[in-house]
Design a protein around this motif. Structure first.
Motif, PDB file in Angstrom:
ATOM      1  N   ALA A 230       0.520  -0.992   0.345  1.00 18.04           N
ATOM      2  CA  ALA A 230      -0.386   0.059   0.040  1.00 18.04           C
ATOM      3  C   ALA A 230       0.794   1.684   0.005  1.00 18.04           C
ATOM      4  N   LEU A 231       2.420   1.424  -0.029  1.00 17.04           N
ATOM      5  CA  LEU A 231       3.030   2.288   0.152  1.00 17.04           C
ATOM      6  C   LEU A 231       3.499   2.922  -1.016  1.00 17.04           C
ATOM      7  N   ALA A 232       3.572   3.923  -1.150  1.00 15.31           N
ATOM      8  CA  ALA A 232       4.140   4.127  -2.781  1.00 15.31           C
ATOM      9  C   ALA A 232       6.216   4.392  -2.209  1.00 15.31           C
ATOM     10  N   GLU A 233       6.421   4.138  -3.621  1.00 13.38           N
ATOM     11  CA  GLU A 233       7.650   4.169  -3.281  1.00 13.38           C
ATOM     12  C   GLU A 233       7.933   5.442  -2.730  1.00 13.38           C
ATOM     13  N   GLY A 234       9.224   4.994  -1.305  1.00 18.86           N
ATOM     14  CA  GLY A 234      10.009   6.149  -0.815  1.00 18.86           C
ATOM     15  C   GLY A 234       8.975   6.704   0.145  1.00 18.86           C
ATOM     16  N   GLY A 235       7.612   5.884   0.216  1.00 27.09           N
ATOM     17  CA  GLY A 235       6.547   6.582   1.454  1.00 27.09           C
ATOM     18  C   GLY A 235       7.666   5.512   2.578  1.00 27.09           C
ATOM     19  N   ARG A 236       6.740   6.361   4.106  1.00 25.88           N
ATOM     20  CA  ARG A 236       7.419   5.942   5.448  1.00 25.88           C
ATOM     21  C   ARG A 236       6.528   5.341   6.352  1.00 25.88           C
ATOM     22  N   ILE A 237       6.858   4.486   6.554  1.00 24.93           N
ATOM     23  CA  ILE A 237       5.878   4.237   8.022  1.00 24.93           C
ATOM     24  C   ILE A 237       6.459   4.820   9.369  1.00 24.93           C
ATOM     25  N   ALA A 238       4.912   5.082  10.050  1.00 25.95           N
ATOM     26  CA  ALA A 238       5.658   5.545  11.741  1.00 25.95           C
ATOM     27  C   ALA A 238       5.120   5.078  12.604  1.00 25.95           C
ATOM     28  N   PHE A 239       5.749   4.022  13.744  1.00 27.11           N
ATOM     29  CA  PHE A 239       5.045   3.593  14.471  1.00 27.11           C
ATOM     30  C   PHE A 239       4.979   4.043  15.839  1.00 27.11           C
ATOM     31  N   GLU A 240       4.371   4.232  16.872  1.00 26.32           N
ATOM     32  CA  GLU A 240       3.948   4.171  17.984  1.00 26.32           C
ATOM     33  C   GLU A 240       4.829   2.684  18.374  1.00 26.32           C
ATOM     34  N   ILE A 241       5.706   2.481  19.730  1.00 29.98           N
ATOM     35  CA  ILE A 241       6.000   1.307  19.810  1.00 29.98           C
ATOM     36  C   ILE A 241       5.884   1.033  21.586  1.00 29.98           C
ATOM     37  N   ASN A 242       5.995  -0.437  21.620  1.00 25.95           N
ATOM     38  CA  ASN A 242       6.160  -0.534  23.183  1.00 25.95           C
ATOM     39  C   ASN A 242       8.003  -0.499  23.085  1.00 25.95           C
ATOM     40  N   ARG A 243       8.198   0.203  24.709  1.00 21.83           N
ATOM     41  CA  ARG A 243       9.621   0.575  24.727  1.00 21.83           C
ATOM     42  C   ARG A 243      10.555  -0.209  24.656  1.00 21.83           C
ATOM     43  N   ALA A 244       9.962  -2.137  24.804  1.00 21.63           N
ATOM     44  CA  ALA A 244      10.728  -3.136  24.906  1.00 21.63           C
ATOM     45  C   ALA A 244      10.882  -3.892  23.759  1.00 21.63           C
ATOM     46  N   TYR A 245      10.665  -2.898  22.728  1.00 19.91           N
ATOM     47  CA  TYR A 245      10.980  -4.063  21.482  1.00 19.91           C
ATOM     48  C   TYR A 245      11.548  -3.210  20.267  1.00 19.91           C
ATOM     49  N   GLY A 246      11.806  -2.212  20.710  1.00 24.69           N
ATOM     50  CA  GLY A 246      12.315  -1.579  19.420  1.00 24.69           C
ATOM     51  C   GLY A 246      13.818  -1.946  18.919  1.00 24.69           C
ATOM     52  N   SER A 247      14.246  -2.796  19.021  1.00 27.35           N
ATOM     53  CA  SER A 247      15.482  -2.990  18.496  1.00 27.35           C
ATOM     54  C   SER A 247      14.521  -4.044  17.393  1.00 27.35           C
ATOM     55  N   GLU A 248      13.452  -4.967  17.688  1.00 30.81           N
ATOM     56  CA  GLU A 248      13.002  -5.950  17.284  1.00 30.81           C
ATOM     57  C   GLU A 248      12.183  -5.719  16.544  1.00 30.81           C
ATOM     58  N   VAL A 249      10.766  -4.571  16.376  1.00 31.86           N
ATOM     59  CA  VAL A 249      10.312  -3.467  15.220  1.00 31.86           C
ATOM     60  C   VAL A 249      11.543  -3.362  14.084  1.00 31.86           C
ATOM     61  N   CYS A 250      12.247  -2.435  14.488  1.00 29.11           N
ATOM     62  CA  CYS A 250      13.119  -2.658  13.377  1.00 29.11           C
ATOM     63  C   CYS A 250      14.261  -3.606  12.666  1.00 29.11           C
ATOM     64  N   SER A 251      14.240  -5.015  13.344  1.00 37.49           N
ATOM     65  CA  SER A 251      14.899  -5.628  12.505  1.00 37.49           C
ATOM     66  C   SER A 251      13.802  -6.566  11.576  1.00 37.49           C
ATOM     67  N   MET A 252      12.780  -6.737  11.982  1.00 34.75           N
ATOM     68  CA  MET A 252      11.465  -7.327  11.240  1.00 34.75           C
ATOM     69  C   MET A 252      11.356  -5.596  10.362  1.00 34.75           C
ATOM     70  N   LEU A 253      11.306  -4.884   9.915  1.00 37.69           N
ATOM     71  CA  LEU A 253      11.509  -4.275   9.013  1.00 37.69           C
ATOM     72  C   LEU A 253      11.923  -4.133   7.989  1.00 37.69           C
ATOM     73  N   SER A 254      13.360  -4.225   8.582  1.00 38.10           N
ATOM     74  CA  SER A 254      14.729  -4.311   7.444  1.00 38.10           C
ATOM     75  C   SER A 254      14.294  -5.683   6.949  1.00 38.10           C
ATOM     76  N   ALA A 255      14.252  -6.734   7.429  1.00 33.68           N
ATOM     77  CA  ALA A 255      13.842  -8.360   7.003  1.00 33.68           C
ATOM     78  C   ALA A 255      12.951  -8.213   5.900  1.00 33.68           C
ATOM     79  N   LEU A 256      11.324  -6.881   6.426  1.00 33.79           N
ATOM     80  CA  LEU A 256      10.617  -7.134   5.430  1.00 33.79           C
ATOM     81  C   LEU A 256      10.963  -6.214   4.221  1.00 33.79           C
ATOM     82  N   GLY A 257      11.784  -5.299   3.686  1.00 39.63           N
ATOM     83  CA  GLY A 257      13.083  -4.889   3.260  1.00 39.63           C
ATOM     84  C   GLY A 257      12.408  -2.702   2.982  1.00 39.63           C
ATOM     85  N   TYR A 258      12.299  -3.279   3.921  1.00 37.29           N
ATOM     86  CA  TYR A 258      12.261  -1.454   4.580  1.00 37.29           C
ATOM     87  C   TYR A 258      13.586  -0.794   4.914  1.00 37.29           C
ATOM     88  N   HIS A 259      13.689   0.196   4.882  1.00 34.96           N
ATOM     89  CA  HIS A 259      14.981   1.275   4.695  1.00 34.96           C
ATOM     90  C   HIS A 259      15.107   2.203   5.792  1.00 34.96           C
TER      91      HIS A 259
END
Length: 278
Positions: A230-259
């Motif tokens: 659903a995102l256009a090329e170069g589009g962004r995602i902005a999440f509020e997160i559980n403070r315990a899972y910041g690195s896990e969220v970033c790793s998951m996003l990278s694995a799905l091809g986000y930069h």
């Protein structure tokens, strides 16, 4: 009932400082008393009807009901939003998500997932010349969000949808692309309930709070997978997160091809926001 009696009744529910703040807020907002009025003992001059109303309010507060629900509103990004037990109470730290999500006045298209009271979507729409949509699974939340948009004069398109079922409704939708997806999804694990306050556990909607202990990234993953479609090329995602899972969220996003996934602290110094780019 005196001002000091109100505070004494609130002390078993909250600390001294919060009890005073809640007492002042109720007296100012519901009964129109200024700090000077309170200092002069104007509470002692209440009519019988005012005392009856104050007693009803005190009973609700003593039952750990959040003062925001009792009064029916909460400030967010400089505006008053109506709140009720069907929606999560907007928090100050979520304002940082609005500030940092990357919306510009370039006519970009924004989607807020899990809008609740509509505070994020409406605040963005009031700040920027952009197209804002918002979704939620709850009819009750959507009704409150629409009411807030109308009262604040914000142009937001609302629809009912379950992001966990996005593949089903995405196939039937117009499949337009978004420039920004923003979300404050459920992110509290059940195992964390021992650390939570009763006013949250007893009164705020579970559907807006909790994820399974064995899958804390449930909603982040679903939104990120949806974003790849659903995102256009170069589009962004902005999440509020559980403070315990910041690195896990970033790793998951990278694995799905986000930069360029990054964690940003809130105003209290806690990891609270994750930003990334498609």
């Amino acid at each position: 009932m005196t001002y000091q009696e109100i505070i004494r009744r609130l002390l078993p529910v909250c600390g001294q400082g919060e009890a005073r703040a809640v007492a002042r807020l109720v007296l100012e907002e519901r009964f129109g008393l200024s700090l000077t009025d309170i200092a002069l003992g104007k509470v002692n001059d209440f009519s019988r009807e005012d005392l009856e109303e104050l007693e009803k309010i005190m009973v609700r507060l003593e039952n750990h009901e959040p003062v925001q629900y009792v009064l029916g509103w909460q400030w967010f990004c400089g505006n008053k939003f109506r709140v009720a037990p069907g929606v999560l109470i907007p928090r100050p730290e979520t304002e940082r998500l609005v500030d940092r999500c990357g919306v510009t006045d370039s006519g970009c298209r924004v989607l807020d997932i899990g809008t609740g009271s509509g505070c994020i979507a409406i605040s963005i729409a009031l700040r920027h010349r952009c197209r804002v949509e918002a979704m939620d699974i709850s009819e009750e939340a959507l009704a409150i969000a629409k009411e807030n948009a109308t009262s604040l004069g914000a142009e937001v398109t609302f629809r009912k949808a379950d992001i966990l079922q996005w593949r089903e409704w995405r196939m039937a939708s117009d499949k337009e692309k978004y420039d920004i997806i923003v979300s404050n999804p459920p992110y509290i694990c059940r195992k964390e309930t021992a650390e939570m306050e009763r006013n949250v556990l007893d009164h705020e909607p579970e559907i807006a709070l909790f994820v399974p202990d064995n899958d804390p990234l449930l909603f982040y993953r679903a939104i990120a997978e949806f974003g790849r479609e659903a995102l256009a090329e170069g589009g962004r995602i902005a999440f509020e997160i559980n403070r315990a899972y910041g690195s896990e969220v970033c790793s998951m996003l990278s694995a799905l091809g986000y930069h360029a996934a990054e964690v940003i602290d809130d105003q209290f110094g806690n990891p609270r926001i994750v930003l990334c780019r498609r």
